[in-house]
Design a protein around this motif. Structure first.
Motif, short mmCIF file in Angstrom:
data_model
loop_
_atom_site.label_atom_id
_atom_site.label_comp_id
_atom_site.label_asym_id
_atom_site.label_seq_id
_atom_site.Cartn_x
_atom_site.Cartn_y
_atom_site.Cartn_z
N ARG A 184 0.82 -1.21 0.00
CA ARG A 184 0.00 0.00 0.00
C ARG A 184 0.86 1.27 0.00
NH1 ARG A 184 -4.26 0.07 4.71
NH2 ARG A 184 -4.51 2.13 3.75
N GLY A 185 2.18 1.11 -0.06
CA GLY A 185 3.05 2.27 -0.03
C GLY A 185 3.18 2.90 1.34
N ILE A 186 2.74 2.19 2.37
CA ILE A 186 2.82 2.69 3.75
C ILE A 186 4.14 2.25 4.36
CG2 ILE A 186 1.81 2.54 6.07
CD1 ILE A 186 -0.91 2.08 4.67
N THR A 187 4.89 3.19 4.90
CA THR A 187 6.13 2.83 5.59
C THR A 187 5.87 2.75 7.09
OG1 THR A 187 6.93 5.10 5.97
CG2 THR A 187 7.46 4.07 3.85
N VAL A 188 6.62 1.87 7.75
CA VAL A 188 6.50 1.68 9.19
C VAL A 188 7.91 1.62 9.76
CG1 VAL A 188 5.45 0.33 11.04
CG2 VAL A 188 4.46 0.25 8.73
N ASN A 189 8.22 2.52 10.67
CA ASN A 189 9.55 2.57 11.24
C ASN A 189 9.50 2.84 12.74
OD1 ASN A 189 11.57 2.52 8.85
ND2 ASN A 189 10.02 4.02 8.20
N SER A 190 10.56 2.43 13.44
CA SER A 190 10.73 2.75 14.86
C SER A 190 11.80 3.83 14.99
CB SER A 190 11.17 1.52 15.65
OG SER A 190 10.16 0.56 15.75
N VAL A 191 11.52 4.84 15.79
CA VAL A 191 12.52 5.85 16.14
C VAL A 191 12.83 5.68 17.62
CG1 VAL A 191 12.97 8.32 16.40
CG2 VAL A 191 11.83 7.46 14.33
N ALA A 192 14.12 5.54 17.94
CA ALA A 192 14.53 5.18 19.30
C ALA A 192 15.30 6.31 19.98
CB ALA A 192 15.38 3.92 19.27
N PRO A 193 14.63 7.10 20.82
CA PRO A 193 15.35 8.12 21.59
C PRO A 193 16.24 7.49 22.65
CG PRO A 193 12.97 8.55 21.52
CD PRO A 193 13.19 7.14 21.05
#
Length: 258
Positions: A184-193
């Protein structure tokens, strides 16, 4: 407003968007053109303050209340979002979902109660899981999901073991969803502070702890909420269209040295 309006015409939802890192993310996305739903659980004053700050900066935002970690929290959140969005000059639906809301349990394994464990998993892991599940029919093709993880998932920190477990689970959700939603062209990412200076972290009032956290970064300072918001804004943009399923370290290089 910034000259780079890379989120113009987009609608975003930031859970826990009224304070700390969530507030910085809400303000950054709004400055770059997004209509931002600022979610809060209990602190209505903080949410309204964030919305007013965004308005004063020329952005657009509205507050959405839903207590997380309780039965039906995802349905409550989306119901509140739909109703509030209907009052805005915007199309139904969502382009950017930032799962930022979370709590910590600063206890070693010997001191974590079953109630502690259930609550931290309910808010940090179960809530985002079902928020995403219930939100997929609202999330437009080409959308973005950003899960806020933690640098703690790559180091051993016994003092926050149950919290770290919740974030590790969220990281796997990122991988699984990136695979499923790619068509679907959806990106999924984790950002880790890493160690980040927010008003809701009482340990930073203790100078010894503050110095230890600062020293953990190769830059010798604490992270600021804006440091994290900048990374989230990029990941949520079209510029990051070829980045998905990734765990992105936004800790200032915490613990990468000896």
């Amino acid at each position: 407003m910034t000259t780079d309006m890379r989120h113009e015409g987009k609608t975003a939802l930031v859970t826990g968007g009224s304070r700390g890192i969530g507030r910085a993310i809400s303000r950054r996305l709004a400055r770059e053109g997004a209509l931002v739903a600022v979610h809060y659980g209990h602190d209505e004053a903080a949410a309204e303050r964030t919305v007013k700050e965004i308005d004063a900066e020329g952005g657009r935002a509205f507050a959405v209340r839903a207590e997380l970690g309780v039965d039906g929290d995802a349905a409550t959140l989306w119901g509140a979002f739909d109703r509030a969005l209907a009052g805005q000059d915007a199309e139904p639906g969502l382009d950017i979902l930032v799962n930022n809301a979370g709590i910590t349990v600063p206890r070693t394994i010997a001191n974590v109660t079953e109630q502690d464990y259930d609550r931290v998993f309910a808010i940090n892991t179960k809530a985002p899981f079902f928020i995403i599940q219930r939100g997929l029919d609202r999330l437009r093709d080409g959308g973005r999901i950003v899960n806020i993880s933690s640098v703690a998932t790559r180091v051993g920190l016994p003092a926050i073991v149950s919290y770290t477990m919740t974030k590790s689970a969220l990281d796997h959700l990122t991988l699984a969803l990136a695979t499923e939603l790619g068509p679907r062209g959806i990106t999924v990412n984790s950002v880790a502070p890493g160690y980040t200076e927010t008003e809701i972290n009482p340990t930073l009032r203790i100078q010894e702890i503050r110095q230890r956290y600062s020293d953990a970064s190769v830059f010798g300072r604490l992270g600021q909420p804006a440091d994290i918001a900048d990374v989230v804004s990029f990941v949520a943009s079209d510029e990051a269209r070829w980045v998905t399923g990734q765990w992105i370290d936004a800790s200032g290089g915490a613990h990468i040295g000896a």
